[in-house]
Design an enzyme around this catalytic site. Structure first.
Site, short mmCIF file in Angstrom:
data_model
loop_
_atom_site.label_atom_id
_atom_site.label_comp_id
_atom_site.label_asym_id
_atom_site.label_seq_id
_atom_site.Cartn_x
_atom_site.Cartn_y
_atom_site.Cartn_z
N ASN A 142 0.87 -1.18 0.00
CA ASN A 142 0.00 0.00 0.00
C ASN A 142 0.91 1.23 0.00
O ASN A 142 1.49 1.56 1.02
CB ASN A 142 -0.89 -0.04 1.25
CG ASN A 142 -1.72 1.22 1.42
OD1 ASN A 142 -1.74 2.08 0.54
ND2 ASN A 142 -2.38 1.34 2.56
N LYS A 162 0.15 4.29 -0.31
CA LYS A 162 -0.47 5.49 0.28
C LYS A 162 -0.21 6.71 -0.61
O LYS A 162 -0.14 6.56 -1.82
CB LYS A 162 0.02 5.67 1.71
CG LYS A 162 -0.15 4.39 2.54
CD LYS A 162 0.00 4.58 4.00
CE LYS A 162 -0.20 3.22 4.68
NZ LYS A 162 -0.21 3.32 6.12
N SER A 220 2.74 -2.49 10.38
CA SER A 220 4.17 -2.57 10.68
C SER A 220 4.76 -3.96 10.39
O SER A 220 5.67 -4.42 11.06
CB SER A 220 4.46 -2.17 12.13
OG SER A 220 4.08 -0.82 12.34
N GLU A 269 -7.10 4.68 7.49
CA GLU A 269 -6.86 6.10 7.20
C GLU A 269 -8.04 6.69 6.43
O GLU A 269 -8.39 7.87 6.60
CB GLU A 269 -5.54 6.25 6.41
CG GLU A 269 -4.33 6.01 7.31
CD GLU A 269 -3.13 5.43 6.61
OE1 GLU A 269 -3.04 5.49 5.37
OE2 GLU A 269 -2.24 4.91 7.32
N GLU A 309 -5.93 -5.25 9.96
CA GLU A 309 -4.92 -4.24 10.29
C GLU A 309 -5.29 -3.55 11.60
O GLU A 309 -6.10 -2.61 11.60
CB GLU A 309 -4.85 -3.18 9.18
CG GLU A 309 -4.44 -3.73 7.84
CD GLU A 309 -3.77 -2.66 6.99
OE1 GLU A 309 -2.65 -2.91 6.56
OE2 GLU A 309 -4.35 -1.59 6.79
N HIS A 317 -9.57 1.21 4.30
CA HIS A 317 -8.35 1.36 5.11
C HIS A 317 -8.65 2.31 6.27
O HIS A 317 -9.41 3.26 6.11
CB HIS A 317 -7.22 1.91 4.24
CG HIS A 317 -5.90 1.87 4.93
ND1 HIS A 317 -5.53 2.81 5.86
CD2 HIS A 317 -4.87 1.00 4.86
CE1 HIS A 317 -4.32 2.51 6.32
NE2 HIS A 317 -3.90 1.41 5.73
N GLY A 339 1.85 1.94 10.85
CA GLY A 339 2.84 3.01 10.77
C GLY A 339 3.48 3.36 12.10
O GLY A 339 4.15 4.39 12.22
P1 PGA Z 1 2.39 0.01 7.81
O1 PGA Z 1 1.02 0.26 7.03
O2 PGA Z 1 3.00 -1.24 7.23
O3 PGA Z 1 3.22 1.23 7.55
O4 PGA Z 1 2.06 -0.15 9.23
C1 PGA Z 1 0.18 -0.79 6.70
C2 PGA Z 1 -1.04 -0.22 6.04
O5 PGA Z 1 -1.41 0.92 6.34
O6 PGA Z 1 -1.65 -0.88 5.19
#
Ligand code: PGA
Length: 242
Positions: free
Chosen positions: A5, A7, A206, A91, A161, A89, A167
Site C-alpha cells: 500500500n 499510500k 508494521s 486512514e 490491520e 483502510h 505506521g
Molecule cells: P504500515 O502500514 O506497514 O506502515 O504499518 C500498513 C497499512 O497501512 O496498510
C-alpha cells in the site's frame, strides 16, 4: 499474497522508477500486488502488463459515474488493468469519512465490475484494551460482505490491520494476529461455509522484512498488506521472500 500500500507517496515518474526495480523480483508462489496512488496508476499499468506484478488501487467510488467531484470509477480502474482495490483502510475511515456502509457499497460495486476488493478491518487501541477486538473486526467484516454472494466470496481479500499497529512500528504478536484472523474466518464461515477457506486474509500493521517470516508462519495468515516497508524495493523483496 503480499500487497504494497503505497499510500500518498511516489509521483508517476517515481512510480515508474520503483516499479522497474520491483519487476525484477521473482515472486515465486507469492501473489505480489502494488497499490500506487490513483494518479500514478496510469503510469504503472503499461509497465506491469505481462509481468507477475498485479496492480491495485487504494480507493474507488461506488457509483458507475456522475457528479462525484474528485472520485475515480471502477470502469476507469478496470480499463487501466487494475485488479485489486484496497477498501476501508483505517486512514480512509478516519480522515475521509469511510463507513462500514460505504465500504460495503464499494465491495459490491468492485465485485460487480470485476475488481477484487482488499477490505481492511481493524480495532483501535482502546477497543483492544477493552478486549473487544474480535467483536469489532467480525462486525466490520460481516458489514463489508453484506450482499456478497457465495460465488463472489473467493474474490474477496480481507486485511486485518490493527489501527494501533499501522505506521507505528508496533506489530500484533504473530499469535494474536493469527487468533484474530481465525475469528474473522469463523465469521465468514458462518455465512459462506467451507468457501471461507478460499478467502485470503492478510495481516497488516508494521509488517516488515524482519517480522514477516514469523507472521507468515502462522496457519491462518495468508499474506501481508505492507505500508512502510513497501517503498524500498530491497525491503519489499525480503518480505516477498519471507
Ligand atoms: P504500515 O502500514 O506497514 O506502515 O504499518 C500498513 C497499512 O497501512 O496498510
Amino acid at each position: 499474497m503480499i500487497a504494497g500500500n503505497w499510500k500518498m507517496n511516489k509521483t508517476p515518474s517515481e512510480t515508474v522508477a520503483l516499479l522497474k526495480e520491483l519487476k525484477a523480483i521473482n515472486p515465486g508462489k507469492v501473489e505480489m500486488v502494488v497499490c500506487p496512488m490513483t494518479v500514478s496508476l496510469f503510469a504503472a499499468a503499461p509497465l506491469l502488463k505481462g509481468t507477475e506484478v498485479h496492480l491495485g488501487a487504494q480507493n474507488v467510488h461506488f457509483e458507475d459515474k456522475g457528479a462525484f467531484t474528485g472520485e475515480a470509477n471502477a470502469a476507469s480502474l478496470k480499463e487501466l488493468g487494475v485488479e485489486y482495490v484496497i477498501l476501508g483502510h483505517s486512514e480512509r475511515r478516519q480522515y475521509f469519512g469511510e463507513t462500514d456502509e460505504t465500504v460495503n457499497k464499494k465491495t459490491l460495486h468492485c465485485l460487480k465490475n470485476g475488481l477484487k476488493p482488499i477490505v481492511c478491518v481493524g480495532e483501535s487501541l482502546s477497543e483492544k484494551q477493552r478486549g473487544i477486538t474480535n467483536e469489532v473486526v467480525c462486525l466490520q467484516t460481516k458489514a463489508a460482505l453484506s450482499g456478497v454472494s457465495g460465488a463472489q466470496i473467493s474474490d474477496v481479500v480481507i486485511a486485518y490491520e490493527p489501527i494501533w499497529a499501522i505506521g507505528t512500528g508496533m506489530t500484533a504478536t504473530a499469535q494474536d494476529a493469527n487468533a484474530t484472523i481465525s475469528a474473522i474466518r469463523r465469521a465468514i464461515r458462518e455465512v459462506y461455509g467451507d468457501a471461507a477457506e478460499q478467502v485470503r486474509i492478510l495481516y497488516g500493521g508494521s509488517m516488515n522484512e524482519k517480522n514477516a517470516s514469523e507472521l507468515m508462519r502462522q496457519p491462518e495468515i495468508d499474506g501481508g498488506l505492507i505500508g512502510g516497508a513497501r517503498l524500498v524495493a530491497s525491503k519489499f523483496e525480503q518480505v516477498i521472500h519471507y
